[in-house]
Scaffold this motif. Structure first.
Motif, PDB file in Angstrom:
ATOM      1  N   ALA A 127       0.847  -1.200   0.000  1.00  0.00           N
ATOM      2  CA  ALA A 127       0.000   0.000   0.000  1.00  0.00           C
ATOM      3  C   ALA A 127       0.882   1.249   0.000  1.00  0.00           C
ATOM      4  CB  ALA A 127      -0.904  -0.015   1.224  1.00  0.00           C
ATOM      5  N   PRO A 128       0.470   2.295  -0.720  1.00  0.00           N
ATOM      6  CA  PRO A 128       1.260   3.524  -0.746  1.00  0.00           C
ATOM      7  C   PRO A 128       1.055   4.332   0.539  1.00  0.00           C
ATOM      8  CG  PRO A 128      -0.756   3.814  -2.001  1.00  0.00           C
ATOM      9  CD  PRO A 128      -0.757   2.388  -1.504  1.00  0.00           C
ATOM     10  N   ASP A 129       1.963   5.282   0.787  1.00  0.00           N
ATOM     11  CA  ASP A 129       1.795   6.179   1.924  1.00  0.00           C
ATOM     12  C   ASP A 129       0.900   7.330   1.494  1.00  0.00           C
ATOM     13  OD1 ASP A 129       1.911   7.858   4.044  1.00  0.00           O
ATOM     14  OD2 ASP A 129       4.087   8.159   4.006  1.00  0.00           O
ATOM     15  N   VAL A 130      -0.367   7.269   1.885  1.00  0.00           N
ATOM     16  CA  VAL A 130      -1.314   8.281   1.419  1.00  0.00           C
ATOM     17  C   VAL A 130      -1.256   9.549   2.282  1.00  0.00           C
ATOM     18  CG1 VAL A 130      -2.891   6.638   0.337  1.00  0.00           C
ATOM     19  CG2 VAL A 130      -3.258   7.306   2.720  1.00  0.00           C
ATOM     20  N   GLY A 131      -0.337   9.568   3.229  1.00  0.00           N
ATOM     21  CA  GLY A 131      -0.203  10.772   4.046  1.00  0.00           C
ATOM     22  C   GLY A 131       1.091  11.519   3.764  1.00  0.00           C
ATOM     23  N   ALA A 132       1.859  11.068   2.767  1.00  0.00           N
ATOM     24  CA  ALA A 132       3.159  11.673   2.487  1.00  0.00           C
ATOM     25  C   ALA A 132       3.001  13.073   1.899  1.00  0.00           C
ATOM     26  CB  ALA A 132       3.929  10.783   1.505  1.00  0.00           C
ATOM     27  N   PRO A 133       4.025  13.943   2.091  1.00  0.00           N
ATOM     28  CA  PRO A 133       3.965  15.253   1.444  1.00  0.00           C
ATOM     29  C   PRO A 133       4.044  15.110  -0.074  1.00  0.00           C
ATOM     30  CG  PRO A 133       6.096  14.921   2.507  1.00  0.00           C
ATOM     31  CD  PRO A 133       5.224  13.779   2.911  1.00  0.00           C
ATOM     32  N   ILE A 134       3.574  16.130  -0.769  1.00  0.00           N
ATOM     33  CA  ILE A 134       3.419  16.038  -2.228  1.00  0.00           C
ATOM     34  C   ILE A 134       4.724  15.679  -2.938  1.00  0.00           C
ATOM     35  CG2 ILE A 134       3.657  18.548  -2.493  1.00  0.00           C
ATOM     36  CD1 ILE A 134       1.682  18.310  -4.868  1.00  0.00           C
ATOM     37  N   GLU A 135       5.856  16.158  -2.418  1.00  0.00           N
ATOM     38  CA  GLU A 135       7.142  15.901  -3.082  1.00  0.00           C
ATOM     39  C   GLU A 135       7.451  14.408  -3.116  1.00  0.00           C
ATOM     40  OE1 GLU A 135       6.887  17.780  -0.322  1.00  0.00           O
ATOM     41  OE2 GLU A 135       6.857  19.784  -1.210  1.00  0.00           O
ATOM     42  N   ASP A 136       6.966  13.700  -2.105  1.00  0.00           N
ATOM     43  CA  ASP A 136       7.299  12.280  -1.989  1.00  0.00           C
ATOM     44  C   ASP A 136       6.236  11.362  -2.591  1.00  0.00           C
ATOM     45  OD1 ASP A 136       9.456  13.187  -0.586  1.00  0.00           O
ATOM     46  OD2 ASP A 136       8.526  12.906   1.383  1.00  0.00           O
ATOM     47  N   ARG A 137       5.185  11.973  -3.159  1.00  0.00           N
ATOM     48  CA  ARG A 137       4.113  11.127  -3.677  1.00  0.00           C
ATOM     49  C   ARG A 137       4.500  10.493  -5.002  1.00  0.00           C
ATOM     50  NH1 ARG A 137      -1.087  11.576  -1.498  1.00  0.00           N
ATOM     51  NH2 ARG A 137      -0.860  12.481   0.559  1.00  0.00           N
ATOM     52  N   VAL A 138       4.259   9.189  -5.082  1.00  0.00           N
ATOM     53  CA  VAL A 138       4.392   8.487  -6.352  1.00  0.00           C
ATOM     54  C   VAL A 138       3.092   7.717  -6.566  1.00  0.00           C
ATOM     55  CG1 VAL A 138       6.902   8.272  -6.519  1.00  0.00           C
ATOM     56  CG2 VAL A 138       5.625   6.667  -5.112  1.00  0.00           C
ATOM     57  N   PRO A 139       2.662   7.619  -7.814  1.00  0.00           N
ATOM     58  CA  PRO A 139       1.349   7.008  -8.041  1.00  0.00           C
ATOM     59  C   PRO A 139       1.328   5.490  -7.845  1.00  0.00           C
ATOM     60  CG  PRO A 139       2.139   8.225  -9.992  1.00  0.00           C
ATOM     61  CD  PRO A 139       3.293   8.070  -9.055  1.00  0.00           C
ATOM     62  N   GLY A 140       2.481   4.850  -7.782  1.00  0.00           N
ATOM     63  CA  GLY A 140       2.523   3.392  -7.710  1.00  0.00           C
ATOM     64  C   GLY A 140       1.762   2.822  -6.519  1.00  0.00           C
ATOM     65  N   GLY A 141       1.046   1.755  -6.754  1.00  0.00           N
ATOM     66  CA  GLY A 141       0.337   1.074  -5.678  1.00  0.00           C
ATOM     67  C   GLY A 141      -1.020   1.659  -5.337  1.00  0.00           C
ATOM     68  N   LEU A 142      -1.273   2.882  -5.853  1.00  0.00           N
ATOM     69  CA  LEU A 142      -2.561   3.515  -5.547  1.00  0.00           C
ATOM     70  C   LEU A 142      -3.738   2.698  -6.063  1.00  0.00           C
ATOM     71  CD1 LEU A 142      -2.559   7.368  -6.171  1.00  0.00           C
ATOM     72  CD2 LEU A 142      -3.196   6.122  -4.103  1.00  0.00           C
TER      73      LEU A 142
END
Lengths: 178, 113
Positions: A127-142
């Motif tokens: 599962a992705p980290d859905v609470g990460a800051p925008i800079e660290d967001r990657v779409p994988g796993g969503l």
């Protein structure tokens, strides 16, 4: 004197008592969804064109059954995630096929997808980290996170060298709390 | 999926309709990629016609958000239907965007920046 009723004769049962017209349950009323059942299978190429064909078919099929917009949208979103996942990760070289079975019975929509690619369980994607800051967001796993959240039930099986993902959606559950 | 462009009070409004999924996302990505940098200083994406959005569409929204941040431009989303909002929420995307109920409110939000 022993009475032998005429109807007791075996041939009387098998011929005269059989109705000429088989009665079918009335499925025409829109309020009778619980009593409806339907099942259809489609095979599409494991390509983006195949994904589009499967999505169009599932959209028209669920619309024709009169399923609520809420369940249709959950199902179609989930379907896109699993199909695109198969095309992206599963089937090499675009030569494979995906078989989609749509079934509706007793208020439950079931979508089953099988493909003949290498063994791949999408439910094991972290599962992705859905609470990460925008800079660290990657779409994988969503996508798989959405599948888990939007389907009422999802299961994966490896069976006879095929991957099978089965998703179930309750048509009358109302809006789910997130 | 349909993509409509409109200018409103110096704001570029992109109205999407239909489904934003893996089959339509490449079209949307290409469309947004063609926009001139100057024209997206103030951008609103209107979801009122969107049936559903999958992670393929979310990916493009993430690209937009990152681009807006890099270029210090203003971006707002509006008219998210219940299902679209649910998907944004499940993905943890709502805090990344200015989200308004109506297009007017979204236009006002980006002109005020």
């Amino acid at each position: 004197m022993i009475r032998r009723p005429f109807a007791a004769h075996p041939r009387a049962f098998t011929t005269a008592s059989r109705p000429l017209v088989t009665e079918r349950p009335d499925t025409s009323s829109p309020g009778q969804k619980e009593g409806m059942s339907a099942r259809d299978t489609l095979t599409v190429p494991a390509t983006m064109a195949g994904v589009r064909q499967a999505a169009d078919t599932a959209s028209a099929w669920t619309d024709r059954l009169g399923l609520p917009v809420e369940v249709r949208r959950r199902a179609l979103t989930t379907l896109d995630e699993v199909l695109s996942n198969i095309v992206r990760h599963g089937v090499r070289g675009g030569a494979g096929v995906i078989q989609m079975t749509l079934a509706y019975e007793a208020g439950v929509l079931e979508i089953e997808l099988t493909d003949d690619a290498d063994s791949f369980n999408p439910l094991l994607v972290p599962a992705p980290d859905v609470g990460a800051p925008i800079e660290d967001r990657v779409p994988g796993g969503l996508g798989i996170a959405l599948v888990r959240a939007l389907a009422d039930e999802v299961q994966y099986e490896r069976d006879a060298n095929r991957n099978r993902v089965t998703m179930r959606f309750e048509a009358n559950r109302g809006t789910r709390d997130i | 999926m349909e993509i409509k462009e409109d200018r409103r009070d110096g704001v570029l409004v992109i109205a999407l309709a239909g489904r934003v999924d893996s089959t339509t996302a490449p079209t949307l990505e290409a469309h947004l990629g063609r926009l001139e940098k100057d024209s997206t200083r103030r951008l609103v994406v209107d979801f009122s016609g969107v049936e559903y959005i999958s992670s393929a569409g979310l990916r493009i929204m993430l690209i937009l958000a990152k681009r807006a941040r890099e270029q210090q431009s203003a971006l707002a989303l509006c008219a998210l239907g219940e299902n679209v909002r649910q998907v944004f929420e499940l993905a943890g995307f709502l805090p990344l965007f200015i989200v308004k109920g109506s297009q007017s409110a979204a236009v006002a939000a980006v002109t005020g920046v």
